[in-house]
Design a protein around this motif. Structure first.
Motif: not given
Length: 379
Positions: A27-30, A240-256
């Motif tokens: 969401c944000s580059a921290e 730092w922002t929108d923590a609840k709606q972000q997923v880890t890259p591993a979770t993203l891969s499984e989701l796709v």
């Protein structure tokens, strides 16, 4: 009426690694480390085509984190060099556009809070004039299709032909499981008006929590949207922002991996023939429904005249309550969705009120005209 836009097909300006198109990133580059680590993990999945990151963040209230700013563009440049992923950032004014283009950002997107303001969109459009860069336009915060279309037209009018829309849901006062109501019908209307316009779904902002993202992602693909923009963070718990709606890259891969990508058309003759037969049946039923609606409205007009002549109000709450109660019971027996049934009845009831109001007002107008004419004759 179809929109008259000059838009290049998505596959002519974006190399999609795998279907569906996935645009992902934090969401944000921290910090530089956070962005680079996330970028490498996303690239390693082989499923992400574009790296996104928020550099400038429009926040609701002052004092909240408003993005790392221009330094983040250098981090994105390094991430692109190391992973090979093209990059995308949100821009909200001419200065953002200039800095992003100077830093070699590949794709720009206009956020929902900017799309809602024609002055802002025009400023961005003017800054884009003379450049050949893809621009994605999120729907406005409020459910206003014309604002969304207007923003697309302004960007296209500046000579940008590599355009896509992002469906990220709409604000609503109603209680909902979603952060932003999908209101799919608006995205469908946009697609109908401009079939060549790529529409990318943003399940992260629709859902507001990661648990619902798979469901919304699949529905978006089933509605023939061209891709997904999903926020991903190396460690969402400390985002730092929108923590609840972000997923880890591993979770993203499984989701796709769990998503089913379907084709908009089929060349199987047996399928095509069977579908045509089923649609003929639907067309016949639709014709009957419209005929019955016309008959119903004719009776509504008679009721309106009857109420007018007997000085009775248009709305009787008890009658409406009875319609809803009966409708719910009937829908349940017929295994129809109650929410759909209620909306359908509300539409019919609203049209009935409109027609009866028209009749009531027409009656008053006729009497008023007659009275005025009578006065003129007497004078």
């Amino acid at each position: 009426m179809k929109l008259n836009l000059n838009i290049q097909p998505l596959n002519t300006w974006l190399n999609v690694n795998n279907e569906p198109l996935i645009i992902s990133g934090p969401c944000s580059a921290e910090t530089e480390e956070q962005l680079l680590t996330t970028a490498h993990l996303l690239a390693a999945t082989g499923k992400v085509s574009v790296l996104r990151a928020g550099i400038w963040k429009p926040r609701t209230r002052p004092g909240e984190f408003e993005g790392i700013g221009s330094i983040g563009l250098e981090w994105l440049k390094r991430a692109k060099a190391e992973t090979g992923l093209p990059t995308a950032v949100e821009v909200a004014n001419a200065k953002h556009v200039e800095e992003a283009l100077a830093a070699g950002v590949d794709i720009l997107w206009i956020g929902a809070r900017s799309t809602v303001n024609p002055f802002t969109v025009q400023e961005i459009a003017d800054a884009l004039r003379g450049h050949d860069v893809p621009v994605l336009i999120k729907n406005p915060v409020n459910p206003d299709l014309q604002l969304w279309i207007g923003a697309i037209e302004r960007i296209n009018g500046a000579g940008i032909t590599k355009i896509g829309a992002i469906h990220r849901g709409f604000s609503s006062f109603e209680k909902s499981s979603f952060r932003n109501e999908p209101m799919w019908e608006l995205a469908i209307q946009l697609k109908t008006l401009c079939p060549e316009l790529p529409i990318i779904n943003d399940p992260s902002h629709i859902c507001g929590n990661r648990e619902l993202i798979p469901y919304i992602s699949q529905k978006a693909l089933d509605l023939d949207m061209q891709g997904l923009m999903i926020e991903s963070h190396v460690d969402p718990s400390v985002a730092w922002t929108d923590a609840k709606q972000q997923v880890t890259p591993a979770t993203l891969s499984e989701l796709v991996d769990r998503l089913t990508v379907r084709e908009p058309e089929s060349t199987n003759e047996a399928f095509v023939d069977k579908l045509a037969d089923l649609r003929k049946n639907i067309d016949k039923i639709d014709d009957i429904l419209l005929q019955k609606l016309a008959e119903r409205m004719a009776i509504v007009e008679k009721i309106g005249e009857f109420k007018r002549d007997n000085q009775v109000t248009i709305l009787q709450v008890n009658r409406w309550d009875a319609i809803i109660k009966k409708g719910h019971a009937f829908a349940k027996a017929l295994k129809l969705d109650l929410n759909f049934t209620e909306k359908f009845l509300e539409l019919m009831h609203g049209e009935s009120i409109r027609k009866q109001t028209e009749i009531m007002n027409a009656g008053k107008a006729e009497k008023g005209i007659a009275a005025e004419q009578h006065t003129e004759v007497k004078a």
